[in-house]
Design a protein around this motif. Sequence first.
Motif, PDB file in Angstrom:
ATOM      1  N   THR A  48       0.835  -1.198   0.000  1.00  0.00           N
ATOM      2  CA  THR A  48       0.000   0.000   0.000  1.00  0.00           C
ATOM      3  C   THR A  48       0.871   1.249   0.000  1.00  0.00           C
ATOM      4  O   THR A  48       0.627   2.195  -0.753  1.00  0.00           O
ATOM      5  CB  THR A  48      -0.938   0.010   1.220  1.00  0.00           C
ATOM      6  OG1 THR A  48      -1.782  -1.141   1.166  1.00  0.00           O
ATOM      7  CG2 THR A  48      -1.787   1.267   1.265  1.00  0.00           C
ATOM      8  N   ALA A  49       1.889   1.262   0.842  1.00  0.00           N
ATOM      9  CA  ALA A  49       2.798   2.407   0.919  1.00  0.00           C
ATOM     10  C   ALA A  49       3.469   2.659  -0.426  1.00  0.00           C
ATOM     11  O   ALA A  49       3.543   3.806  -0.893  1.00  0.00           O
ATOM     12  CB  ALA A  49       3.846   2.173   2.004  1.00  0.00           C
ATOM     13  N   ASP A  50       3.946   1.599  -1.082  1.00  0.00           N
ATOM     14  CA  ASP A  50       4.602   1.745  -2.381  1.00  0.00           C
ATOM     15  C   ASP A  50       3.637   2.280  -3.435  1.00  0.00           C
ATOM     16  O   ASP A  50       4.007   3.134  -4.243  1.00  0.00           O
ATOM     17  CB  ASP A  50       5.186   0.413  -2.845  1.00  0.00           C
ATOM     18  CG  ASP A  50       6.400  -0.012  -2.048  1.00  0.00           C
ATOM     19  OD1 ASP A  50       6.975   0.828  -1.316  1.00  0.00           O
ATOM     20  OD2 ASP A  50       6.780  -1.195  -2.157  1.00  0.00           O
ATOM     21  N   ALA A  51       2.414   1.772  -3.450  1.00  0.00           N
ATOM     22  CA  ALA A  51       1.429   2.218  -4.437  1.00  0.00           C
ATOM     23  C   ALA A  51       1.098   3.696  -4.264  1.00  0.00           C
ATOM     24  O   ALA A  51       1.034   4.453  -5.243  1.00  0.00           O
ATOM     25  CB  ALA A  51       0.168   1.363  -4.348  1.00  0.00           C
ATOM     26  N   ILE A  52       0.901   4.113  -3.028  1.00  0.00           N
ATOM     27  CA  ILE A  52       0.582   5.522  -2.757  1.00  0.00           C
ATOM     28  C   ILE A  52       1.781   6.399  -3.098  1.00  0.00           C
ATOM     29  O   ILE A  52       1.638   7.431  -3.764  1.00  0.00           O
ATOM     30  CB  ILE A  52       0.125   5.711  -1.295  1.00  0.00           C
ATOM     31  CG1 ILE A  52      -1.246   5.050  -1.092  1.00  0.00           C
ATOM     32  CG2 ILE A  52       0.077   7.196  -0.926  1.00  0.00           C
ATOM     33  CD1 ILE A  52      -1.711   5.001   0.345  1.00  0.00           C
ATOM     34  N   ALA A  53       2.974   6.001  -2.664  1.00  0.00           N
ATOM     35  CA  ALA A  53       4.184   6.792  -2.936  1.00  0.00           C
ATOM     36  C   ALA A  53       4.394   6.969  -4.433  1.00  0.00           C
ATOM     37  O   ALA A  53       4.653   8.091  -4.912  1.00  0.00           O
ATOM     38  CB  ALA A  53       5.399   6.116  -2.305  1.00  0.00           C
TER      39      ALA A  53
END
Length: 107
Positions: free
Chosen positions: A15-20
């Motif tokens: 999730t963090a990678d997708a948002i970033a």
Amino acid sequence: MTALIVYCSCPDAATADAIATALVEERLAACVSALPGMRSTYRWQGQVEQAQEVLLLIKTSAPRLDALSARIRALHPYELPEVIAVEAAGGLAPYLQWVVEQSGSDE
């Protein structure tokens, strides 16, 4: 123009990678740093909860904050995602200028 650091906790690395990636690709942020291994304790719906999370440190410009917040809400799985912005009160001037330039509009 003012540079901001926005905090956003995510449930996992994916999730963090997708948002970033979305925030940087869409020029809503100049840079996003992910800090894994954060443990949060919080009250939610009357219960004290604990969770392992990934903290995003999002570097952006003040005029992009509303659009950035809206994009996080659209992408984030939490009902109420953490979006807290603090002004970068100081720092290396060329870096802060880069943040502002890179999180500008596509125009």
